[in-house]
Write a protein that holds these residues in place. Structure first.
Motif, PDB file in Angstrom:
ATOM      1  N   ASP A 160       0.676  -1.162  -0.409  1.00 51.46           N
ATOM      2  CA  ASP A 160       0.095  -0.167   0.354  1.00 51.46           C
ATOM      3  C   ASP A 160       0.231   1.418  -0.150  1.00 51.46           C
ATOM      4  O   ASP A 160       1.758   1.646   1.157  1.00 51.46           O
ATOM      5  N   TRP A 218     -11.992   1.443  -0.982  1.00 56.12           N
ATOM      6  CA  TRP A 218     -11.371   1.779  -2.412  1.00 56.12           C
ATOM      7  C   TRP A 218     -10.066   1.012  -2.852  1.00 56.12           C
ATOM      8  O   TRP A 218     -10.287   0.508  -3.926  1.00 56.12           O
ATOM      9  N   ASN A 219      -9.276   1.181  -1.755  1.00 55.72           N
ATOM     10  CA  ASN A 219      -7.835   0.404  -2.350  1.00 55.72           C
ATOM     11  C   ASN A 219      -8.611  -0.890  -2.495  1.00 55.72           C
ATOM     12  O   ASN A 219      -7.420  -1.507  -3.411  1.00 55.72           O
ATOM     13  N   LEU A 248      -9.865  -2.184  -6.145  1.00 53.08           N
ATOM     14  CA  LEU A 248      -9.109  -1.825  -6.342  1.00 53.08           C
ATOM     15  C   LEU A 248      -8.662  -3.209  -6.919  1.00 53.08           C
ATOM     16  O   LEU A 248      -8.093  -3.733  -7.730  1.00 53.08           O
ATOM     17  N   VAL A 249      -8.315  -4.359  -5.885  1.00 53.52           N
ATOM     18  CA  VAL A 249      -7.272  -4.633  -5.860  1.00 53.52           C
ATOM     19  C   VAL A 249      -8.141  -5.861  -5.868  1.00 53.52           C
ATOM     20  O   VAL A 249      -7.759  -7.203  -6.651  1.00 53.52           O
ATOM     21  N   ILE A 267      -6.630  -4.917  -9.997  1.00 51.25           N
ATOM     22  CA  ILE A 267      -5.302  -4.355 -10.360  1.00 51.25           C
ATOM     23  C   ILE A 267      -4.502  -4.786  -9.337  1.00 51.25           C
ATOM     24  O   ILE A 267      -4.277  -5.259  -8.679  1.00 51.25           O
ATOM     25  N   GLN A 268      -3.143  -4.800 -10.336  1.00 52.53           N
ATOM     26  CA  GLN A 268      -1.820  -4.946  -9.518  1.00 52.53           C
ATOM     27  C   GLN A 268      -1.648  -3.311  -8.118  1.00 52.53           C
ATOM     28  O   GLN A 268      -1.756  -2.598  -8.171  1.00 52.53           O
ATOM     29  N   PRO A 269      -0.966  -4.300  -7.017  1.00 48.46           N
ATOM     30  CA  PRO A 269      -1.466  -3.567  -5.642  1.00 48.46           C
ATOM     31  C   PRO A 269      -0.967  -2.210  -5.454  1.00 48.46           C
ATOM     32  O   PRO A 269      -1.527  -0.816  -5.248  1.00 48.46           O
ATOM     33  N   ALA A 314      -2.166   0.202  -8.205  1.00 51.21           N
ATOM     34  CA  ALA A 314      -4.154   0.250  -7.581  1.00 51.21           C
ATOM     35  C   ALA A 314      -3.688   1.306  -6.431  1.00 51.21           C
ATOM     36  O   ALA A 314      -4.399   2.560  -6.542  1.00 51.21           O
ATOM     37  N   THR A 315      -2.834   1.518  -5.696  1.00 51.11           N
ATOM     38  CA  THR A 315      -2.907   1.849  -4.678  1.00 51.11           C
ATOM     39  C   THR A 315      -1.765   3.028  -4.357  1.00 51.11           C
ATOM     40  O   THR A 315      -1.901   4.422  -4.020  1.00 51.11           O
ATOM     41  N   TYR A 349      -7.708  -3.973   3.650  1.00 53.02           N
ATOM     42  CA  TYR A 349      -6.769  -2.769   3.475  1.00 53.02           C
ATOM     43  C   TYR A 349      -7.535  -1.471   3.934  1.00 53.02           C
ATOM     44  O   TYR A 349      -6.745  -0.713   4.548  1.00 53.02           O
TER      45      TYR A 349
END
Lengths: 533, 363
Positions: free
Chosen positions: B93, B140-141, B144-145, B150-152, B155-156, B246
């Motif tokens: 993150d 939200w994070n 996405l992950v 999405i690759q962390p 995404a972050t 997350y």
């Protein structure tokens, strides 16, 4: 393992009038940690032939290829190239001797050009840099030699997989390969692409290259290969001329009789299966594009249904779709007569289904966790993280299953990755038994494990069925399937082709079913639009 | 089971056991090295300043360099704890610094805009509001992950860059200063002589350790991190697990952000928690949790965070010119990472066997 039988290579399998083989392996043996992967295997490759290397998973094909390409050093035996004994210390040695390999997955760089991919690591030099023009010229020459119309300056990634595969072959032959190994080259190609690949293979053969062709598509083998060598359980079963071998004979060589004698299973105590009752699981038209054609299946309480067929026949795919490991495109699943939505493993587990994957390492074992954690994973997952299994209960459950399945070492705190294959398999079975499943799907549960553990697992399956569990049993070894199953479903080319009562069914009958169907599909191939995928 | 089977010979049965016990020690040793490094750093400071280790108990609060280190490390410890769980699931993150800034901004702006900016109740509402925002950002994070896949790191990264912009929007581009006893108390206050920041960090550490090891969260996090596909087939709801961690790290970042804001009595959208994500990742790595996911160590992360904070103090304490700060830090970090590298340790062990004295010099 008593009757190790390596027959001397039959005279008929020799190509008449031919000179010495370009590469010959004699008496090759390799063991990993005491478990033999190859035992006294021989292979002869003549210039200008396509030689099919046949065998089921775990038969030793990959090990043989890796010995040939210098990845593994053999424990015994010799590699003879052009009549001279050689030993390959590394893949580079093997390449220098003219042996090139194209692996199943295209391992090229999609973001580089075709020419760059073909000459990566041996680029022509120009003024201290890479001679781009010389590189493209050389790439074009090689491509033309193979009859390929591909622009060397184009980026590899923009071409379809089939072309990438052909570029991989072009890369392999660019080094003046005298032996070219193609490991499952057609597994991701459709029929037209296969035809194109075969054209290239024939061109190379006519130019005098010896080609090793590994594929589980029998029809393709019969179409392209001149000779074949069959392995089973790490041993040489035979070498044949393709023109003198029938599909039935080949299937028999690959799947045939297990020579090792295992304990006879005592299934007399098991009550007869009652097929009039609602089946535990009923599947209607379950299918997925490119994996399995719509298939029906019923499994009753206390019944072991065996899935027989070659690799890629759809036997694994059926189990995976049923468990929701892959999502089905079509079909319905009924559990105890009620329609059930099984799109994910989670949903399947909630319906009391369990599935032990054939790929233990990638899809079963959590190597860095302890035996106890591995065992309790599925049960804990179904409880959710907020409701941990109480420590006392954990200890009892784990201890009970360690003992019941005879896991060695019987140490709940041992790391899973330190266990042998057989013991890992037992832990994974325990993982599923802890969830008290009603249907247990076992995909190759005895593959790659020692004979003792194998017999124990077979015994366990029989016991579980005796206690009323429904079991779907998948194995490449027909003997094993027949020994355990009440009913055998025969699969071929991604669909069910027959369903037979167990009991008196013999290996020969099943083999004939597979092979008869093979001849049939072979004849009607042109009308059958289903592309191998 | 049947008795007719030939049992595997005994040496085979004991070999994995022996290997396992060796591995047990090896697994514990990642904690040994950071602790040694920390001790060494403290020793260096003690040589430079003999009173370095003394804690003054006489006043109305504990004081001394060690207390300062503990207090200053608190935000990093908090974020490091969350980061540990995220990294254990094979994630990362990068947005924690930005989330910390948002938390500070939301709290300060609410306090500044309220009719009674000094009241405790205002602070409580402001902090709750800030933490609620952090939960939303964590969701939200996690979305996405775990849902979009999405690759962390990407995404972050979105929130890492956009987050400071959000904080600017909240504060209207100004550095919002506030005067609120409760908010600043979180950073500089004391309870029973102990800094509140340290108590909060300890409380979160205790709570996390309890939740992770007493529920099944820790085991499932590790399972997902080690083998996601096997976990999926075993029915682990990895989406929920990943989402949870997350949200947790965002909550930790929010708490850290409140501390940072309380320390300066201001919300600085640009500089609050700047680069703390990198320090947090470093703390996790120094603590012996692999970036490849899997097994994790909360205690290791705490030691890692203390090491990083002590390093900053050491630089001042030794009078190292400020322009060489970063180089010094880099050297220390490289040394710790080298010691942890299996290859280096293996090489050291081989050399140590004939002459045991070599090891001391290398550490």
């Amino acid at each position: 393992m008593s009757q190790a039988r390596t027959e001397p290579l039959p005279e008929t399998a020799r190509r008449p009038g031919d000179a010495a083989p370009v590469v010959e392996l004699r008496g090759l043996s390799i063991a990993f940690g005491g478990v033999p992967a190859l035992h006294d295997v021989a292979l002869r490759l003549y210039p200008g032939e396509v030689h099919a290397l046949m065998g089921e998973n775990g038969a030793g094909k990959s090990t043989l290829i890796k010995a040939l390409t210098g990845v593994y050093a053999p424990d015994a035996g010799t590699v003879v190239v052009d009549g001279q004994e050689r030993s390959f210390a590394s893949p580079a040695d093997s390449q220098a001797a003219g042996i090139s390999t194209v692996y199943q997955e295209v391992n090229l760089c999609a973001n580089l050009t075709v020419a760059e991919n073909m000459l990566l690591g041996r680029e022509p030099r120009f003024l201290g840099g890479i001679g781009v023009r010389a590189m493209r010229r050389r790439a074009r020459q090689t491509l033309e030699r193979l009859g390929l119309d591909v622009d060397p300056a184009s980026v590899l990634g923009q071409h379809p997989i089939a072309v990438q595969q052909l570029v991989a072959i072009a890369r392999a032959v660019d080094v003046d390969a005298r032996v070219l190994i193609l490991d499952e080259p057609t597994s991701s190609l459709d029929a037209d692409e296969v035809a194109r690949l075969f054209e290239v293979v024939r061109t190379l053969r006519d130019q005098g290259t010896a080609i090793v062709f590994v594929s589980h598509f029998l029809d393709q083998v019969f179409e392209i290969a001149d000779r074949l060598t069959v392995l089973r359980n790490g041993r040489l079963v035979g070498e044949r001329l393709v023109s003198e071998t029938s599909q039935l004979e080949l299937v028999r060589l690959m799947l045939g009789r297990e020579l090792e004698t295992l304990d006879r299973l005592d299934r007399q105590e098991a009550p007869p299966v009652d097929r009039d009752r609602t089946p535990v699981v009923k599947v209607l038209g379950l299918g997925r594009k490119g994996a399995l054609e719509a298939t029906d299946l019923e499994v009753h309480e206390g019944e072991v249904v065996g899935l027989a067929g070659l690799l890629g026949s759809g036997r694994t795919e059926l189990a995976r779709l049923l468990f929701g490991a892959d999502a089905a495109d079509t079909g319905e699943v009924e559990v105890h007569g009620r329609r059930a939505r099984v799109r994910t493993p989670r949903q399947a587990i909630d319906r009391r289904l369990a599935f032990a994957s054939e790929d233990r390492r990638a899809e079963g074992v959590i190597g860095d966790l302890t035996v106890a954690d591995n065992m309790l994973l599925a049960l804990q997952a179904s409880r959710g993280w907020l409701r941990p299994i109480p420590p006392a209960q954990r200890t009892t459950l784990v201890a009970r299953y360690l003992e019941a399945l005879d896991v060695r070492p019987a140490d709940p705190h041992a790391l899973m990755r330190n266990l042998s294959g057989g013991n890992q398999q037992k832990v994974l079975l325990a993982r599923w038994l802890l969830t008290e499943p009603e249907l247990l799907l076992l995909d190759e549960p005895t593959r790659g494990i020692d004979v003792g553990a194998k017999a124990q697992i077979q015994q366990l399956v029989a016991e579980l069925a005796g206690r009323g569990m429904a079991v779907v049993f998948i194995s490449a070894e027909l003997e094993e399937v027949l020994r355990l199953s009440d009913r055998v479903v025969v699969m071929r080319e991604r669909r069910k082709i027959a369903e037979r009562e167990g009991g008196d069914l013999t290996v020969g009958e099943v083999l004939e079913t597979i092979a008869a169907e093979a001849t049939h599909t072979h004849l009607t191939e042109t009308t059958d639009g289903e592309a191998p995928r | 089971m049947t008795d007719t089977l030939t049992p595997p010979d005994l040496p085979e049965a004991t070999e994995p056991e022996r290997r396992a016990s060796r591995l047990e020690t090896a697994r514990r040793s990642p904690l040994v090295w950071p602790v040694l490094a920390l001790v060494l750093l403290l020793a260096v400071n003690t040589v430079a300043t003999p009173t370095f280790l003394l804690v003054d108990l006489s006043g109305d609060r504990l004081s001394g360099p060690l207390v300062n280190i503990a207090r200053n490390a608190a935000p990093l410890v908090l974020i490091g704890l969350g980061m540990t769980l995220v990294i254990a699931t094979r994630g990362i993150d990068l947005s924690v610094g930005a989330v910390a800034a948002i938390a500070g901004a939301v709290a300060c702006v609410h306090i500044a805009g309220s009719p009674d900016p000094g009241a405790a109740s205002t602070a409580v509402v402001a902090m709750s509001l800030a933490l609620a925002c952090c939960v939303a950002l964590g969701l939200w994070n996690g979305f996405l992950v775990s849902v979009l896949g999405i690759q962390p790191i990407i995404a972050t990264l979105v929130l890492m860059t956009a987050g400071r912009g959000l904080a600017m929007l909240v504060t209207d581009g100004q550095i919002t200063t506030v005067t609120n006893g409760v908010l600043s108390g979180l950073a500089v206050g004391h309870v029973a002589k102990v800094p509140v920041a340290v108590l909060v960090a300890l409380a979160v550490l205790g709570l996390t350790a309890f939740v992770v090891r007493r529920t099944a969260l820790g085991m499932l996090v590790e399972a997902v991190g080690i083998n996601p596909e096997a976990s999926r087939l075993a029915g682990v709801r990895s989406r929920t697990i990943i989402w949870t961690v997350y949200v947790f790290v965002a909550l930790c970042a929010g708490l850290a952000g409140l501390m940072i804001a309380g320390n300066t009595n201001a919300a600085d959208a640009n500089n609050a928690g700047l680069w703390i994500e990198l320090d947090a990742i470093l703390a996790v790595v120094i603590g012996g949790t692999s970036l490849a996911g899997g097994r994790f160590s909360l205690a290791g992360t705490v030691v890692g965070a203390l090491f990083i904070t002590t390093l900053a103090v050491t630089i001042t304490n030794l009078g190292i010119p400020s322009q060489t700060n970063y180089v010094f830090k880099a050297i220390a970090v490289i040394a710790v990472c080298l010691i942890q590298s299996p290859q280096v340790r293996h090489a050291l062990r081989r050399r140590r066997t004939p002459a045991r004295t070599v090891a001391g010099g290398a550490a």
